[in-house]
Design a protein around this motif. Structure first.
Motif, PDB file in Angstrom:
ATOM      1  N   LEU A   1       1.044  -1.214   0.022  1.00 38.61           N
ATOM      2  CA  LEU A   1       0.063   0.043   0.194  1.00 38.61           C
ATOM      3  C   LEU A   1       0.847   1.203   0.027  1.00 38.61           C
ATOM      4  N   ALA A   2       2.039   1.222   0.709  1.00 39.96           N
ATOM      5  CA  ALA A   2       2.760   2.221   0.729  1.00 39.96           C
ATOM      6  C   ALA A   2       3.331   2.613  -0.620  1.00 39.96           C
ATOM      7  N   THR A   3       4.009   1.540  -1.296  1.00 39.69           N
ATOM      8  CA  THR A   3       4.612   1.599  -2.404  1.00 39.69           C
ATOM      9  C   THR A   3       3.543   2.294  -3.480  1.00 39.69           C
ATOM     10  N   ALA A   4       2.464   1.674  -3.367  1.00 41.37           N
ATOM     11  CA  ALA A   4       1.367   2.153  -4.481  1.00 41.37           C
ATOM     12  C   ALA A   4       0.951   3.511  -4.443  1.00 41.37           C
ATOM     13  N   PHE A   5       0.975   3.984  -2.976  1.00 41.39           N
ATOM     14  CA  PHE A   5       0.538   5.555  -2.752  1.00 41.39           C
ATOM     15  C   PHE A   5       1.682   6.515  -3.005  1.00 41.39           C
ATOM     16  N   VAL A   6       2.889   6.147  -2.869  1.00 44.15           N
ATOM     17  CA  VAL A   6       4.175   6.869  -3.260  1.00 44.15           C
ATOM     18  C   VAL A   6       4.135   6.888  -4.741  1.00 44.15           C
ATOM     19  N   LEU A   7       4.145   5.778  -5.475  1.00 37.41           N
ATOM     20  CA  LEU A   7       3.999   5.923  -6.771  1.00 37.41           C
ATOM     21  C   LEU A   7       3.176   6.724  -7.666  1.00 37.41           C
ATOM     22  N   ALA A   8       1.706   6.524  -6.972  1.00 37.69           N
ATOM     23  CA  ALA A   8       0.376   7.348  -7.339  1.00 37.69           C
ATOM     24  C   ALA A   8       0.854   8.693  -7.317  1.00 37.69           C
ATOM     25  N   MET A   9       1.490   9.177  -6.012  1.00 40.44           N
ATOM     26  CA  MET A   9       1.514  10.735  -5.884  1.00 40.44           C
ATOM     27  C   MET A   9       2.657  11.157  -6.777  1.00 40.44           C
ATOM     28  N   ALA A  10       3.768  10.453  -6.932  1.00 40.09           N
ATOM     29  CA  ALA A  10       4.920  10.697  -7.964  1.00 40.09           C
ATOM     30  C   ALA A  10       4.580  10.967  -9.186  1.00 40.09           C
ATOM     31  N   THR A  11       3.442   9.981  -9.647  1.00 33.47           N
ATOM     32  CA  THR A  11       3.015  10.053 -10.986  1.00 33.47           C
ATOM     33  C   THR A  11       2.302  11.430 -11.110  1.00 33.47           C
ATOM     34  N   LYS A  12       1.372  11.781 -10.281  1.00 30.32           N
ATOM     35  CA  LYS A  12       0.491  12.776 -10.285  1.00 30.32           C
ATOM     36  C   LYS A  12       1.726  14.025 -10.379  1.00 30.32           C
ATOM     37  N   VAL A  13       2.492  14.096  -9.711  1.00 26.73           N
ATOM     38  CA  VAL A  13       3.317  15.238  -9.590  1.00 26.73           C
ATOM     39  C   VAL A  13       4.036  15.594 -10.843  1.00 26.73           C
ATOM     40  N   LEU A  14       4.697  14.317 -11.276  1.00 28.73           N
ATOM     41  CA  LEU A  14       5.287  14.609 -12.722  1.00 28.73           C
ATOM     42  C   LEU A  14       4.506  14.628 -13.988  1.00 28.73           C
ATOM     43  N   THR A  15       3.044  14.074 -13.993  1.00 24.10           N
ATOM     44  CA  THR A  15       2.451  14.043 -15.177  1.00 24.10           C
ATOM     45  C   THR A  15       1.520  15.351 -14.868  1.00 24.10           C
ATOM     46  N   GLY A  16       1.000  15.344 -13.747  1.00 21.53           N
ATOM     47  CA  GLY A  16      -0.008  16.325 -13.470  1.00 21.53           C
ATOM     48  C   GLY A  16      -1.511  15.750 -13.769  1.00 21.53           C
ATOM     49  N   GLN A  17      -1.442  14.354 -13.566  1.00 20.73           N
ATOM     50  CA  GLN A  17      -2.682  13.633 -13.506  1.00 20.73           C
ATOM     51  C   GLN A  17      -2.637  12.296 -12.919  1.00 20.73           C
ATOM     52  N   GLU A  18      -3.567  12.207 -12.173  1.00 24.27           N
ATOM     53  CA  GLU A  18      -3.688  10.857 -11.267  1.00 24.27           C
ATOM     54  C   GLU A  18      -3.762   9.591 -12.268  1.00 24.27           C
ATOM     55  N   THR A  19      -2.884   9.082 -12.471  1.00 24.29           N
ATOM     56  CA  THR A  19      -3.046   7.795 -13.365  1.00 24.29           C
ATOM     57  C   THR A  19      -2.400   6.619 -12.832  1.00 24.29           C
ATOM     58  N   LEU A  20      -3.231   5.283 -13.023  1.00 22.00           N
ATOM     59  CA  LEU A  20      -2.632   4.275 -12.293  1.00 22.00           C
ATOM     60  C   LEU A  20      -2.423   2.984 -13.584  1.00 22.00           C
ATOM     61  N   VAL A  21      -1.294   2.880 -13.430  1.00 14.47           N
ATOM     62  CA  VAL A  21      -0.860   1.864 -14.515  1.00 14.47           C
ATOM     63  C   VAL A  21      -0.480   0.577 -13.584  1.00 14.47           C
TER      64      VAL A  21
END
Length: 376
Positions: free
Chosen positions: A61-81
């Motif tokens: 859960l921690a890894t998924a949360f950190v990755l989701a937040m990092a993706t949102k910061v870098l791309t500006g979108q909340e994307t789950l891959v």
């Protein structure tokens, strides 16, 4: 393109205890409970330390949360891959297990099952809200305006889309059942991880050909997920060859069949892929939507980024049913037969013709598609 009434199945939101909740979140929560229960039972059966389960859950859960937040910061979108999260979670878990002195491969087997079981329900959530949707098809699920309000592409409202999310859910469920069975029997450590890697990669490569969401990146003929699948499958086979993972002969057969399939896709069907590629199909859907807004106005040809042109004109009643004439062309050259068939099939699926159509060759490389309206 008419849309089903709002609130029809599948519902993008559910009412739970008087509160409207995203169906995707509900399916994710159910998947989390089922996956954790499955891993807990197998951990107990295999006589592994029970503290492994909360550690894996917290780490994942921690890894998924950190990755989701990092993706949102870098791309500006909340994307789950899923692939991004799967690789990150497995890598983080391996490092944590090694630091704690736990049996890494044995627990990664359980982690693979945890991820697979979660994905089974996650894809059901995708099916409910319309994300990761399939291509336009004569059979499938239709999404409503209520889904568009949740982020589903408006150009596909009312269009039948192949339920690729549901198919993936069923296939992954079969992989999880098979992996759970061999884990229960005490297969060598790493067996489930290898089975999951080879099987899911093969499944994903095939299912990507049925995906219709336009946001995913493509590198050449194949999507990012297909390239990732090919690399991961090769990594599993390399691990088996080096003795790092238990060897299974049937994995070689699956890998060979997948490689042949990729080669065939790369060398054939280029016109079909060019027209049906998600981004181009999305363009055609938007083009038809624009044409539908003025069916009785001046006839205008609208073109896609690949120079395919479409115009339409209402014909009135043909055989007792309202009909529409579409003219299909290509800028600068004649449209060939195969391109015309693929493009006309895409248009028929987008407007819901369900086979009630006729394709005629016209002059100067232009084809005429007559679509007769049919009851939905």
């Amino acid at each position: 393109m008419s849309a089903p009434r709002p609130g029809s199945w599948p519902p993008p939101r559910m009412t739970i205890l008087g509160r409207r909740v995203s169906s995707f979140q509900v399916c994710g929560a159910v998947g989390l409970v089922v996956a954790t229960t499955l891993v807990s039972v197998l951990t107990w059966h295999l006589r592994l330390p029970l503290w492994i389960v909360p550690c894996l859950l917290a780490s994942g859960l921690a890894t998924a949360f950190v990755l989701a937040m990092a993706t949102k910061v870098l791309t500006g979108q909340e994307t789950l891959v899923f692939y991004h999260h799967e690789i990150a979670i497995l890598a983080t878990s391996a490092l944590l297990l090694q630091a704690l002195g736990a049996p890494v491969l044995r627990v990664l087997d359980l982690n693979a099952l945890w991820l697979g079981a979660f994905l089974v329900f996650g894809r059901q959530g995708c099916l409910m809200v319309g994300c990761c949707h399939g291509r336009p098809h004569h059979w499938g699920v239709r999404y409503s305006e209520s889904h568009a309000g949740e982020g589903f592409p408006a150009c596909y409202v009312g269009v039948r889309l192949f339920p690729v999310q549901g198919l993936e859910s069923l296939l992954v469920a079969a992989i999880v059942v098979a992996g759970s069975a061999i884990a229960w029997r005490g297969a060598p450590a790493g067996s489930v991880l290898a089975l999951h890697g080879v099987s899911y990669c093969a499944v994903r490569i095939g299912l990507e050909e049925l995906r219709g969401d336009a946001a995913r990146p493509y590198w050449g003929r194949f999507s990012e997920a297909q390239w990732t699948s090919a690399v991961l499958m090769a990594a599993v086979r390399a691990g088996e060859w080096q003795g790092r993972l238990p060897r299974a002969d049937w994995h070689f057969g699956v890998g060979l069949a997948t490689a042949i399939g990729l080669a065939v896709l790369a060398l054939t069907g280029r016109a079909r892929h060019r027209i049906l590629a998600p981004r181009h199909a999305d363009e055609v859907a938007r083009l038809l939507q624009a044409l539908a807004r003025s069916p009785h106005g001046p006839i205008a040809v609208r073109r896609t980024s690949q120079a395919f042109g479409v115009s339409c004109q209402a014909l009135g009643s043909v055989d007792g049913r309202p009909s529409t004439l579409y003219a299909l062309s290509h800028a600068g050259r004649a449209l060939d037969d195969r391109e015309a068939r693929v493009l006309s099939g895409l248009i028929a699926n987008l407007v819901g013709a369900r086979g009630a159509r006729a394709l005629l060759r016209g002059a100067r490389g232009i084809f005429h598609l007559i679509v007769r309206d049919t009851p939905r």
